[in-house]
Design an enzyme around this catalytic site. Sequence first.
Site, PDB file in Angstrom:
ATOM      1  N   TRP A  48       0.689  -1.155  -0.150  1.00  0.00           N
ATOM      2  CA  TRP A  48       0.116  -0.004   0.310  1.00  0.00           C
ATOM      3  C   TRP A  48       0.869   1.339  -0.237  1.00  0.00           C
ATOM      4  CZ3 TRP A  48      -4.406  -2.691  -0.287  1.00  0.00           C
ATOM      5  CH2 TRP A  48      -4.629  -3.071   0.030  1.00  0.00           C
ATOM      6  N   TYR A  67       7.926  -3.875  19.967  1.00  0.00           N
ATOM      7  CA  TYR A  67       8.164  -2.563  19.196  1.00  0.00           C
ATOM      8  C   TYR A  67       9.800  -1.484  19.200  1.00  0.00           C
ATOM      9  CZ  TYR A  67       6.754   0.057  22.729  1.00  0.00           C
ATOM     10  OH  TYR A  67       6.492   1.001  24.486  1.00  0.00           O
ATOM     11  N   ARG A  99     -28.526  23.817 -14.291  1.00  0.00           N
ATOM     12  CA  ARG A  99     -29.544  22.518 -14.080  1.00  0.00           C
ATOM     13  C   ARG A  99     -31.044  23.298 -13.469  1.00  0.00           C
ATOM     14  NH1 ARG A  99     -31.014  18.301 -16.834  1.00  0.00           N
ATOM     15  NH2 ARG A  99     -32.124  16.797 -16.150  1.00  0.00           N
ATOM     16  N   GLU A 138      -3.584   6.604   6.919  1.00  0.00           N
ATOM     17  CA  GLU A 138      -2.852   7.109   8.224  1.00  0.00           C
ATOM     18  C   GLU A 138      -3.504   6.824   9.102  1.00  0.00           C
ATOM     19  OE1 GLU A 138      -1.023  10.336   7.793  1.00  0.00           O
ATOM     20  OE2 GLU A 138      -0.523  10.363   5.256  1.00  0.00           O
ATOM     21  N   ASN A 159     -11.982   4.364  13.150  1.00  0.00           N
ATOM     22  CA  ASN A 159     -11.997   3.300  14.410  1.00  0.00           C
ATOM     23  C   ASN A 159     -10.494   3.454  14.587  1.00  0.00           C
ATOM     24  OD1 ASN A 159     -14.141   2.581  14.145  1.00  0.00           O
ATOM     25  ND2 ASN A 159     -13.361   0.083  13.965  1.00  0.00           N
TER      26      ASN A 159
HETATM   27  C1  LIG Z   1      -4.779   4.102  -1.344  1.00  0.00           C
HETATM   28  C2  LIG Z   1      -3.664   3.873  -0.221  1.00  0.00           C
HETATM   29  C3  LIG Z   1      -2.742   4.080   0.518  1.00  0.00           C
HETATM   30  C4  LIG Z   1      -1.921   3.714   1.486  1.00  0.00           C
HETATM   31  N1  LIG Z   1      -0.990   4.479   1.693  1.00  0.00           N
HETATM   32  C5  LIG Z   1       0.692   4.364   2.815  1.00  0.00           C
HETATM   33  C6  LIG Z   1       1.274   4.618   2.451  1.00  0.00           C
HETATM   34  O1  LIG Z   1       2.036   5.115   1.616  1.00  0.00           O
HETATM   35  N2  LIG Z   1       2.171   4.467   3.518  1.00  0.00           N
HETATM   36  C7  LIG Z   1       1.838   3.137   4.180  1.00  0.00           C
HETATM   37  O2  LIG Z   1       2.675   2.741   5.274  1.00  0.00           O
HETATM   38  N3  LIG Z   1       0.521   2.968   4.172  1.00  0.00           N
HETATM   39  C8  LIG Z   1      -0.292   3.197   3.702  1.00  0.00           C
HETATM   40  N4  LIG Z   1      -1.399   2.860   3.513  1.00  0.00           N
HETATM   41  C9  LIG Z   1      -2.294   1.566   4.461  1.00  0.00           C
HETATM   42  C10 LIG Z   1      -2.729   1.969   5.034  1.00  0.00           C
HETATM   43  O3  LIG Z   1      -2.371   2.495   5.815  1.00  0.00           O
HETATM   44  C11 LIG Z   1      -3.724   0.996   5.742  1.00  0.00           C
HETATM   45  O4  LIG Z   1      -4.383   0.317   5.209  1.00  0.00           O
HETATM   46  C12 LIG Z   1      -4.509   1.295   7.173  1.00  0.00           C
HETATM   47  O5  LIG Z   1      -3.643   2.093   8.006  1.00  0.00           O
HETATM   48  C13 LIG Z   1      -5.420   0.216   7.605  1.00  0.00           C
HETATM   49  O6  LIG Z   1      -4.728  -1.074   8.117  1.00  0.00           O
HETATM   50  P1  LIG Z   1      -5.407  -2.135   6.982  1.00  0.00           P
HETATM   51  O7  LIG Z   1      -5.678  -2.206   5.810  1.00  0.00           O
HETATM   52  O8  LIG Z   1      -4.486  -3.580   7.209  1.00  0.00           O
HETATM   53  O9  LIG Z   1      -6.467  -2.801   7.848  1.00  0.00           O
HETATM   54  P2  LIG Z   1      -7.309  -3.100   9.161  1.00  0.00           P
HETATM   55  O10 LIG Z   1      -6.318  -3.041  10.777  1.00  0.00           O
HETATM   56  O11 LIG Z   1      -6.940  -4.675   8.976  1.00  0.00           O
HETATM   57  O12 LIG Z   1      -8.513  -2.968  10.122  1.00  0.00           O
HETATM   58  C14 LIG Z   1      -9.823  -3.622   9.356  1.00  0.00           C
HETATM   59  C15 LIG Z   1     -10.873  -3.072   9.644  1.00  0.00           C
HETATM   60  O13 LIG Z   1     -10.435  -3.454  11.455  1.00  0.00           O
HETATM   61  C16 LIG Z   1     -10.528  -1.789  11.886  1.00  0.00           C
HETATM   62  N5  LIG Z   1      -9.745  -2.068  13.554  1.00  0.00           N
HETATM   63  C17 LIG Z   1      -8.530  -2.729  13.341  1.00  0.00           C
HETATM   64  N6  LIG Z   1      -7.886  -3.188  14.274  1.00  0.00           N
HETATM   65  C18 LIG Z   1      -9.294  -1.942  15.360  1.00  0.00           C
HETATM   66  C19 LIG Z   1      -9.149  -1.769  17.062  1.00  0.00           C
HETATM   67  N7  LIG Z   1      -8.664  -2.392  17.565  1.00  0.00           N
HETATM   68  N8  LIG Z   1     -10.564  -1.287  16.522  1.00  0.00           N
HETATM   69  C20 LIG Z   1     -11.375  -1.306  16.131  1.00  0.00           C
HETATM   70  N9  LIG Z   1     -11.279  -1.392  14.952  1.00  0.00           N
HETATM   71  C21 LIG Z   1     -10.771  -2.050  14.403  1.00  0.00           C
HETATM   72  C22 LIG Z   1     -10.110  -1.057  11.297  1.00  0.00           C
HETATM   73  O14 LIG Z   1     -10.679   0.246  12.042  1.00  0.00           O
HETATM   74  C23 LIG Z   1     -10.777  -1.461   9.788  1.00  0.00           C
HETATM   75  O15 LIG Z   1     -12.499  -0.638   9.620  1.00  0.00           O
HETATM   76  C24 LIG Z   1      -2.464   2.650   1.968  1.00  0.00           C
HETATM   77  C25 LIG Z   1      -3.543   2.469   2.130  1.00  0.00           C
HETATM   78  C26 LIG Z   1      -4.483   2.720   0.713  1.00  0.00           C
HETATM   79  C27 LIG Z   1      -5.780   1.292   0.515  1.00  0.00           C
END
Ligand SMILES: Cc1cc2nc3c(=O)[nH]c(=O)nc-3n(C[C@H](O)[C@H](O)[C@H](O)COP(=O)(O)OP(=O)(O)OC[C@H]3O[C@@H](n4cnc5c(N)ncnc54)[C@H](O)[C@@H]3O)c2cc1C
Length: 387
Positions: free
Chosen positions: A164, A186, A276, A371, A375
């Site tokens: 991503w 960490y 419109r 970012e 949630n």
């Molecule tokens: C277009 C795009 C650009 C991006 N650019 C970058 C980038 O430049 N650099 C980078 O490092 N990353 C990047 N990302 C990654 C992005 O930051 C992550 O997709 C995001 O942090 C969510 O992580 P995940 O997709 O693994 O979802 P998950 O962490 O698996 O979350 C899935 C769902 O579960 C919920 N959830 C998870 N944990 C909890 C909790 N403890 N309590 C309640 N709800 C929870 C979340 O809110 C979400 O709705 C990008 C993503 C996209 C789609």
Amino acid sequence: MQQQVEILPPLTRLSEDEALFRDSVYEFADREIRPLVREMDEHQKIPRELIDKLFEMGVMGIEIPEAFGGTGATFFHSVLAVESISRVDPSVGVLVDVQNTLVVNAINRWGNDDVKRRYLSRLANGTVGAYALSEAGSGSDAFALATRAADKGDEFVLSGRKLWITNGNEADIFIVFANLNPDAGYRGITAFLVERGMAGFTVGKKEDKLGIRASSTCELLLEDCRVPRANVLGEVGKGYKVAIETLNEGRIGIGAQMIGLAQGALDHTIKYTKERKQFGKPIADFQGVQFQIARAATALEAARLLVYNSARLRDAGQPFLKEAAMCKVFSSEVAESVASLAVNLYGGYGFVKDYPVEKLFRDAKIGQIYEGTSNLQLQTIAKQILG
Ligand SMILES: Cc1cc2nc3c(=O)[nH]c(=O)nc-3n(C[C@H](O)[C@H](O)[C@H](O)COP(=O)(O)OP(=O)(O)OC[C@H]3O[C@@H](n4cnc5c(N)ncnc54)[C@H](O)[C@@H]3O)c2cc1C
């Protein structure tokens, strides 16, 4: 007895220089970016010539000191630039956002003199940067990252996959987070400056996305990638601090992207509803339509106040964690709802690609995901207010 009361400027007040900067960036975006928006969305690409113009305009190194060829301005200026560009195209907005609020910001804050000298001058003069934290298995739980670093004396050897990564296709400089000592959890995470062209580093698959399609989102592959010791950003084992503190600020930039998007959707809506005609008059003459637009403008004003105030707090060196989380969660909801209203008020024309608002509706969704998802922002706000 009469008391002396200090009258402070309105919260929305911009300095003359800030207002000029915002207007000139918007005029640039309107002139140079707007004609390309549909083509860039369809081809999923931002042309290099446009990126060169962004550098010439001075919006790719806003906080880089003038001594390194940057604009030498503030974080607030970055927010204004991201807002003004996203008003025209949120895809170009996020390219500018990542460059300034993540990459330049992290190097400005955590880089030693050598790192600043080597990298800031390039980032101010034509080189795009990217910020690589997320992986397939670690998104919200970012510190569970599986990319490893091994200490080999003069260099570190990195292995793993990032997912991503925004600007993956355009960038030459990547801030990559890897764990040197997984037993320390960490506290093993370290930030490295990795360059395109380093042996063992490749940019992989580009994602085919719902929105912000012109912005590249790529996988990065690190296969025994050798990174000189001098390319550690900040301290060994303190990468978690670099990651968390940069993202705390970066999310204000996403707030700016979202208010820019919402303003763009509102601009289109106001113009269209005045043109419109149905039932013999412009649809903007119907009170039902007027009230919907008035609500959207009100929500946008509130979101802008949250975004601007967070940026002002950050520049003033005051705590802003809660405000930044609030500005992101709220402005991304406002962007989604304003873009949705725009589609509704365009009627059938809102649903087709010949008109600009269906794209903004697709683009808005990302604000609630990257970012830190909404949630996770709510979790931060709750921690701050509940203790
Ligand atoms: C277009 C795009 C650009 C991006 N650019 C970058 C980038 O430049 N650099 C980078 O490092 N990353 C990047 N990302 C990654 C992005 O930051 C992550 O997709 C995001 O942090 C969510 O992580 P995940 O997709 O693994 O979802 P998950 O962490 O698996 O979350 C899935 C769902 O579960 C919920 N959830 C998870 N944990 C909890 C909790 N403890 N309590 C309640 N709800 C929870 C979340 O809110 C979400 O709705 C990008 C993503 C996209 C789609």
